[in-house]
Design a protein around this motif. Structure first.
Motif, PDB file in Angstrom:
ATOM      1  N   HIS A  29      -4.985   7.500  -2.122  1.00 52.40           N
ATOM      2  CA  HIS A  29      -3.592   7.114  -1.907  1.00 52.40           C
ATOM      3  C   HIS A  29      -3.152   7.571  -0.526  1.00 52.40           C
ATOM      4  CE1 HIS A  29       0.722   6.623  -2.345  1.00 52.40           C
ATOM      5  NE2 HIS A  29       0.844   7.841  -1.871  1.00 52.40           N
ATOM      6  N   THR A  30      -2.542   6.662   0.194  1.00 45.39           N
ATOM      7  CA  THR A  30      -1.853   6.994   1.436  1.00 45.39           C
ATOM      8  C   THR A  30      -0.679   6.039   1.562  1.00 45.39           C
ATOM      9  OG1 THR A  30      -2.129   7.577   3.761  1.00 45.39           O
ATOM     10  CG2 THR A  30      -3.199   5.532   3.020  1.00 45.39           C
ATOM     11  N   GLU A  31       0.038   6.156   2.645  1.00 44.51           N
ATOM     12  CA  GLU A  31       1.241   5.345   2.831  1.00 44.51           C
ATOM     13  C   GLU A  31       1.315   4.813   4.245  1.00 44.51           C
ATOM     14  OE1 GLU A  31       4.399   8.062   1.980  1.00 44.51           O
ATOM     15  OE2 GLU A  31       3.631   8.495  -0.019  1.00 44.51           O
ATOM     16  N   SER A  36       4.971   0.742   2.754  1.00 45.52           N
ATOM     17  CA  SER A  36       4.396   0.632   1.417  1.00 45.52           C
ATOM     18  C   SER A  36       3.286   1.655   1.194  1.00 45.52           C
ATOM     19  CB  SER A  36       3.839  -0.774   1.219  1.00 45.52           C
ATOM     20  OG  SER A  36       2.829  -1.040   2.168  1.00 45.52           O
ATOM     21  N   ASN A  37       2.782   1.660  -0.040  1.00 42.43           N
ATOM     22  CA  ASN A  37       1.670   2.516  -0.424  1.00 42.43           C
ATOM     23  C   ASN A  37       0.357   1.759  -0.297  1.00 42.43           C
ATOM     24  OD1 ASN A  37       3.317   4.684  -1.193  1.00 42.43           O
ATOM     25  ND2 ASN A  37       3.670   3.764  -3.201  1.00 42.43           N
ATOM     26  N   ASN A  39      -3.429   2.035  -2.046  1.00 39.10           N
ATOM     27  CA  ASN A  39      -4.094   2.706  -3.162  1.00 39.10           C
ATOM     28  C   ASN A  39      -5.463   2.096  -3.472  1.00 39.10           C
ATOM     29  OD1 ASN A  39      -1.891   4.539  -3.858  1.00 39.10           O
ATOM     30  ND2 ASN A  39      -0.802   2.669  -4.405  1.00 39.10           N
ATOM     31  N   SER A  71      -8.200  -2.498  -2.842  1.00 41.52           N
ATOM     32  CA  SER A  71      -6.780  -2.303  -3.139  1.00 41.52           C
ATOM     33  C   SER A  71      -6.233  -3.646  -3.618  1.00 41.52           C
ATOM     34  CB  SER A  71      -6.029  -1.816  -1.896  1.00 41.52           C
ATOM     35  OG  SER A  71      -5.971  -2.841  -0.914  1.00 41.52           O
ATOM     36  N   ARG A 160      -0.232   6.989   7.265  1.00 41.41           N
ATOM     37  CA  ARG A 160      -0.229   8.447   7.153  1.00 41.41           C
ATOM     38  C   ARG A 160      -1.652   8.984   7.315  1.00 41.41           C
ATOM     39  NH1 ARG A 160       1.143  11.283   1.426  1.00 41.41           N
ATOM     40  NH2 ARG A 160      -0.754  10.160   0.975  1.00 41.41           N
ATOM     41  N   ASP A 164      -4.789  11.250  -0.296  1.00 42.87           N
ATOM     42  CA  ASP A 164      -4.871  11.988  -1.551  1.00 42.87           C
ATOM     43  C   ASP A 164      -5.916  11.305  -2.427  1.00 42.87           C
ATOM     44  OD1 ASP A 164      -2.674  13.653  -0.759  1.00 42.87           O
ATOM     45  OD2 ASP A 164      -1.320  12.022  -1.337  1.00 42.87           O
TER      46      ASP A 164
END
Length: 174
Positions: A29-31, A36-37, A39, A71, A160, A164
């Motif tokens: 996960h990042t942004e 938006s995200n 994933n 994704s 980002r 995670d």
């Protein structure tokens, strides 16, 4: 003397039990700041894990093919593959080097290899042993820049640096 050492080594390996991957998922996960995200995830996991008598003896390597990360956006996935240098480094791997029990969780220490760069990583995990299964649920975070990867920019938007990672892996003793 040589035969004695060889017998001792074989005895150590004979006590280790291999674990066969059953099912699981590794998610990232990042942004994109202000948008938006992202994933991506993979369920295409290869591993060679073994365990002796106790959970804290768990050792081995977990790998994913980088191109198995997907994704909900194919165009974004293409950019992700380019960023991750999939032609030069088609796999991401994590080698478990030690486990330490801390209260109800385990701290897993290992070496993550991404983009050909190796970094020591600590992960907090819940490890269950039930019905001949070993189930690992945990997470950790990395920075792209720690693996010589530059977070991409899309016009005025930046991805980002921190990623995670969550994993849920089910193994059968075999």
């Amino acid at each position: 003397m040589y035969k004695l050492i060889l017998v001792a080594l074989l005895a150590v390996f004979a006590n280790a039990q291999s674990l066969n991957f059953s099912t699981g998922k590794i998610e990232a996960h990042t942004e994109i700041f202000g948008d938006s995200n992202i994933n991506p995830f993979s369920e295409n996991i290869q591993s060679t894990l073994s365990i002796k008598e106790k959970i804290d003896s768990l050792k081995g390597v977990i790998k994913i093919n980088t191109l198995s990360l997907h994704s909900n956006n194919e165009k974004r996935d293409e950019h992700m593959y380019e960023l991750l240098n999939t032609t030069l480094h088609p796999q991401i791997s994590f080698e478990i080097t030690s486990l330490t029990k801390i209260e109800e969780f385990y701290e897993i220490q290992g070496v993550l290899t991404l983009n050909g760069v190796k970094q020591v990583i600590m992960s907090k995990a819940n490890i269950l042993e039930e019905n001949n299964h070993i189930i690992l649920n945990g997470d950790f975070s990395i920075n792209l820049t720690s693996f010589e990867l530059k977070p991409p920019k899309l016009l005025f938007l930046t991805v980002r640096d921190r990623i995670d990672i969550k994993y849920n892996l089910d193994y059968i003793k075999g």
